[in-house]
Design a protein around this motif. Structure first.
Motif, mmCIF file in Angstrom:
data_model
loop_
_atom_site.group_PDB
_atom_site.id
_atom_site.type_symbol
_atom_site.label_atom_id
_atom_site.label_comp_id
_atom_site.label_asym_id
_atom_site.label_seq_id
_atom_site.Cartn_x
_atom_site.Cartn_y
_atom_site.Cartn_z
ATOM 1 N N GLY A 145 47.270 -2.055 7.485
ATOM 2 C CA GLY A 145 47.268 -3.513 7.434
ATOM 3 C C GLY A 145 46.093 -4.067 6.645
ATOM 4 O O GLY A 145 46.241 -4.991 5.847
ATOM 5 N N GLY A 146 44.912 -3.463 6.867
ATOM 6 C CA GLY A 146 43.731 -3.913 6.133
ATOM 7 C C GLY A 146 43.909 -3.706 4.637
ATOM 8 O O GLY A 146 43.549 -4.561 3.823
ATOM 9 N N GLN A 151 46.220 -6.259 3.182
ATOM 10 C CA GLN A 151 45.570 -7.546 2.958
ATOM 11 C C GLN A 151 44.720 -7.483 1.689
ATOM 12 O O GLN A 151 44.651 -8.442 0.941
ATOM 13 C CB GLN A 151 44.728 -7.941 4.186
ATOM 14 C CG GLN A 151 44.233 -9.372 4.178
ATOM 15 C CD GLN A 151 45.348 -10.402 4.076
ATOM 16 O OE1 GLN A 151 45.981 -10.543 3.033
ATOM 17 N NE2 GLN A 151 45.614 -11.123 5.151
ATOM 18 N N THR A 170 42.655 -13.682 8.026
ATOM 19 C CA THR A 170 42.097 -12.615 8.864
ATOM 20 C C THR A 170 42.671 -12.612 10.277
ATOM 21 O O THR A 170 42.366 -11.737 11.079
ATOM 22 C CB THR A 170 40.569 -12.754 8.966
ATOM 23 O OG1 THR A 170 40.251 -14.057 9.439
ATOM 24 C CG2 THR A 170 39.911 -12.536 7.622
ATOM 25 N N LEU A 194 44.358 -9.442 11.585
ATOM 26 C CA LEU A 194 43.643 -8.169 11.398
ATOM 27 C C LEU A 194 42.717 -7.843 12.568
ATOM 28 O O LEU A 194 42.291 -8.723 13.312
ATOM 29 C CB LEU A 194 42.804 -8.236 10.113
ATOM 30 C CG LEU A 194 43.583 -8.478 8.819
ATOM 31 C CD1 LEU A 194 42.618 -8.656 7.661
ATOM 32 C CD2 LEU A 194 44.532 -7.336 8.538
ATOM 33 N N ASP A 195 42.380 -6.571 12.702
ATOM 34 C CA ASP A 195 41.369 -6.146 13.677
ATOM 35 C C ASP A 195 40.031 -6.802 13.368
ATOM 36 O O ASP A 195 39.722 -7.081 12.216
ATOM 37 C CB ASP A 195 41.139 -4.621 13.564
ATOM 38 C CG ASP A 195 42.279 -3.853 14.165
ATOM 39 O OD1 ASP A 195 42.974 -4.436 15.011
ATOM 40 O OD2 ASP A 195 42.462 -2.688 13.784
ATOM 41 N N VAL A 204 38.026 -5.036 10.705
ATOM 42 C CA VAL A 204 38.593 -5.199 9.370
ATOM 43 C C VAL A 204 38.360 -6.631 8.880
ATOM 44 O O VAL A 204 38.112 -6.867 7.705
ATOM 45 C CB VAL A 204 40.092 -4.857 9.383
ATOM 46 C CG1 VAL A 204 40.674 -4.957 7.987
ATOM 47 C CG2 VAL A 204 40.321 -3.474 9.950
ATOM 48 N N GLN A 205 38.415 -7.594 9.840
ATOM 49 C CA GLN A 205 38.208 -9.009 9.500
ATOM 50 C C GLN A 205 36.934 -9.208 8.687
ATOM 51 O O GLN A 205 36.944 -9.883 7.659
ATOM 52 C CB GLN A 205 38.074 -9.836 10.782
ATOM 53 C CG GLN A 205 39.391 -10.338 11.311
ATOM 54 C CD GLN A 205 39.189 -11.272 12.491
ATOM 55 O OE1 GLN A 205 38.101 -11.830 12.663
ATOM 56 N NE2 GLN A 205 40.218 -11.444 13.289
#
Lengths: 335, 296
Positions: B157-158, B161, B182, B185-186, B189-190
């Motif tokens: 996912g990161g 993005q 963001t 996202l985790d 990762v944000q």
């Protein structure tokens, strides 16, 4: 589709065919109708009838007949046709290419037509013209293939006689073919005039088979297109300045095709089944037309051979559809 | 400095005539060249609608009933469609909210980036692919050459993005609408993604309208901020000023409801329901005035 799944499906083919063979074999013999009664001249003696019956093995118990027939089939011997006095295998093999070519042409027409209509319908979403598309598709879907055959025959063969209405090729044309795939062969060898003559004969029956299937494709695909267009990736593509037609073709269609093939692909078997009546109506020399004669003549070996042929085609189509879905969806390919 | 984006008195309603609900009630927002402006509000405040209106992505049942959206001095709403399409993706780009659904699942990552490049910059297939690889390297994706040939489901996912951020910056836009980029996202990762966006903004010199409900993110990266509620702008100013001396009671309440490292969790207070209620009744009073044809 993973390899394990493919192997499992292939392993299931023999028992499926055995089951189909048994059902057809038994059904033919328990329902009324006797091939011997169809053959004998009026006034034949009871002894003659009994001798004829014994000649074809029809005096044996059904199960024993089945065992004998199965054993022959396993060695590639499908028996002799009672009405045509030829080997069933050769009869079917000679006629099958005609049906395959017709069904293939019908499928190509249906897929192209259905896709175009679905794309136009999806593009017109929310406008009044969308209703016209939906209505037209509904009408196409409501009329069965054999009725289309009669309508087309009447319109383009009789009232406006622009196309031939019977046979596979003009009987006055004396052309030698190396195979029984006339259309494919003439296209591959570049004999376009012959291909055109063949297509003239095939277009009406192919259209009759294609129209209901095209409507099915159009309806399924249009719904899937609408759903895919609402997804984020299609919306985001608009924010990147792509035009709606470009997004529909490049982003939405490849995604919408996956569920459409998965849901609608097996329906090609309906089109294949439709060849029986449509070939009859257009006197087209395929196995569908042959099947009707075989049933009328109670030609047990020929009916059994033809049903097995259809069963093999249906199984092959189902496998092909699953493979196609895997090919279209990268998530399944790597899965 | 003249604003690169000037949204003026924007009204948007959703639903059919007679049953329409207003989602934007005269919102105005300015973004200056190169600045990062936070657009803050709770769910339903209209912040995403504002972003979508700029990009021409309003849902089919939404209508802009009044207002203008000027980009580099030209009204996007009055512009013919083909002309606006030339700006979208090239001069104005989007970083979407959900990286899991915003990439086409059946097209390779490289092809999706390259499509933007060849569409707007007229690059050849080979040029576009080479440039797509450079962009992936720029968003700190290792082995960009390999990732180009992967499908979205094959990367995290990161990473998705990052790919979407690379696509947003692909044509060097002067304005980027970041729609809660963001949120999905985790937390770990944000931070990386925020740093990446900030770094790219500086190197590419783009302005960003950062739509978010996260005041922490705003405090970190936005120079200016706009507080939206019920489709109205309640407060607007330099982020440092607004956060230090909020003028509107709603902003004060929002700040009190935001967790902070230097404050115990017990100090968190929800936004008072009475305040929310009074804001909504004010919004509905304005709706009635507008329906009656009176100026608010």
């Amino acid at each position: 589709m993973r390899w394990g799944e493919i192997i499992r499906r292939v392993l299931l083919i023999p028992p499926t065919l055995a089951g189909v063979g048994l059902i057809v074999f038994v059904l033919l013999r328990v329902v009324p109708g006797d091939p011997i009664a169809m053959m004998i001249p009026p006034g034949a003696s009871a002894a003659d009838i009994a001798r004829l019956r014994a000649l074809y093995g029809l005096d044996q118990p059904i199960l024993q007949q089945f065992v004998v027939w199965s054993g022959q089939v396993l060695t590639g011997d499908f028996g002799r046709s009672i009405s045509l006095h030829q080997r069933v295998f050769e009869l079917v093999l000679a006629r099958l290419p005609a049906t395959l070519e017709l069904a293939l042409l019908g499928t190509v027409i249906a897929v192209l037509l259905g896709t175009v209509v679905a794309l136009i319908g999806a593009y017109l979403r929310g406008r009044r013209a969308e209703w016209a598309i939906d209505g037209g598709v509904g009408l196409l879907l409501a009329i069965p293939d054999f009725l289309w055959a009669l309508i087309l025959l009447l319109l383009l063969g009789v009232i406006l006689p622009v196309l031939p209405i019977s046979g596979r090729i003009d009987p006055q044309l004396d052309i030698a073919f190396g195979t029984n795939f006339y259309l494919i062969e003439s296209l591959l060898t570049g004999r376009l005039d012959v291909a055109a003559a063949l297509l003239q004969h095939m277009i009406l029956p192919a259209l009759a088979l294609a129209l209901p299937f095209a409507a099915l494709v159009a309806r399924l695909l249009k719904a899937q297109l609408a759903e895919a267009e609402d997804q984020d990736y299609a919306q985001v593509a608009r924010a990147r300045g792509f035009s709606r037609p470009a997004i529909l073709l490049r982003d939405v269609l490849p995604n919408a095709l996956i569920p459409t093939v998965a849901l609608g692909g097996v329906q090609i078997t309906l089109l294949l089944g439709g060849t029986v009546l449509v070939e009859r109506i257009f006197s087209y020399e395929g196995i569908g037309n042959m099947a009707i004669d075989a049933v009328i003549n109670r030609d047990f070996p020929l009916i059994q051979g033809l049903i097995l042929t259809f069963a093999v085609l249906f199984i092959a189509l189902n496998l092909a559809v699953d493979l196609l879905v895997t090919l279209l969806d990268p998530r399944l390919r790597h899965g | 400095m003249t604003a690169i984006l000037a949204v003026r008195d924007l009204h948007v309603a959703i639903g059919r005539r007679g049953h329409a609900a207003n989602v934007l009630r005269g919102a105005s927002v300015d973004v200056e060249p190169g600045e990062v402006r936070g657009l803050v509000g709770e769910s339903g405040a209209g912040k995403s609608m504002l972003g979508r209106a700029i990009l021409g992505l309003l849902p089919a049942n939404a209508v802009i009933t009044a207002g203008t959206i000027a980009f580099e001095g030209r009204d996007l709403l009055a512009m013919p469609e083909p002309e606006r399409r030339k700006l979208l993706g090239r001069r104005i780009a989007l970083i979407p909210q959900d990286p899991m659904t915003s990439l086409n699942p059946v097209r390779r990552v490289g092809a999706q980036i390259a499509a933007v490049l060849s569409h707007h910059l007229g690059l050849s297939k080979r040029q576009a692919r080479a440039r797509a690889g450079e962009l992936l390297a720029e968003v700190a994706i290792r082995e960009p050459g390999r990732v180009l040939d992967l499908y979205p489901h094959e990367i995290s996912g990161g990473m998705r993005q990052r790919v979407l951020i690379a696509m947003a910056f692909a044509c060097n836009p002067s304005l980027i609408i970041a729609d809660e980029p963001t949120t999905a996202l985790d937390v770990t990762v944000q931070r990386q993604v925020l740093q990446l966006v900030e770094r790219l903004r500086q190197s590419h010199g783009a302005a960003i309208l950062f739509v978010t409900h996260d005041l922490g993110v705003v405090a970190k990266i936005c120079r200016t901020m706009t507080v939206l509620h019920a489709g109205r702008v309640l407060e607007d100013g330099m982020t440092a000023d607004v956060l230090a001396r909020p003028r509107h009671p709603y902003t004060r309440a929002l700040l009190a409801a935001t967790p902070r490292a230097d404050r115990p969790a017990e100090a968190l207070r929800p936004v008072p329901p009475a305040l929310i209620e009074s804001l909504w009744s004010e919004a509905h009073r304005l709706d009635r005035l507008a329906d009656a044809g009176l100026p608010s």
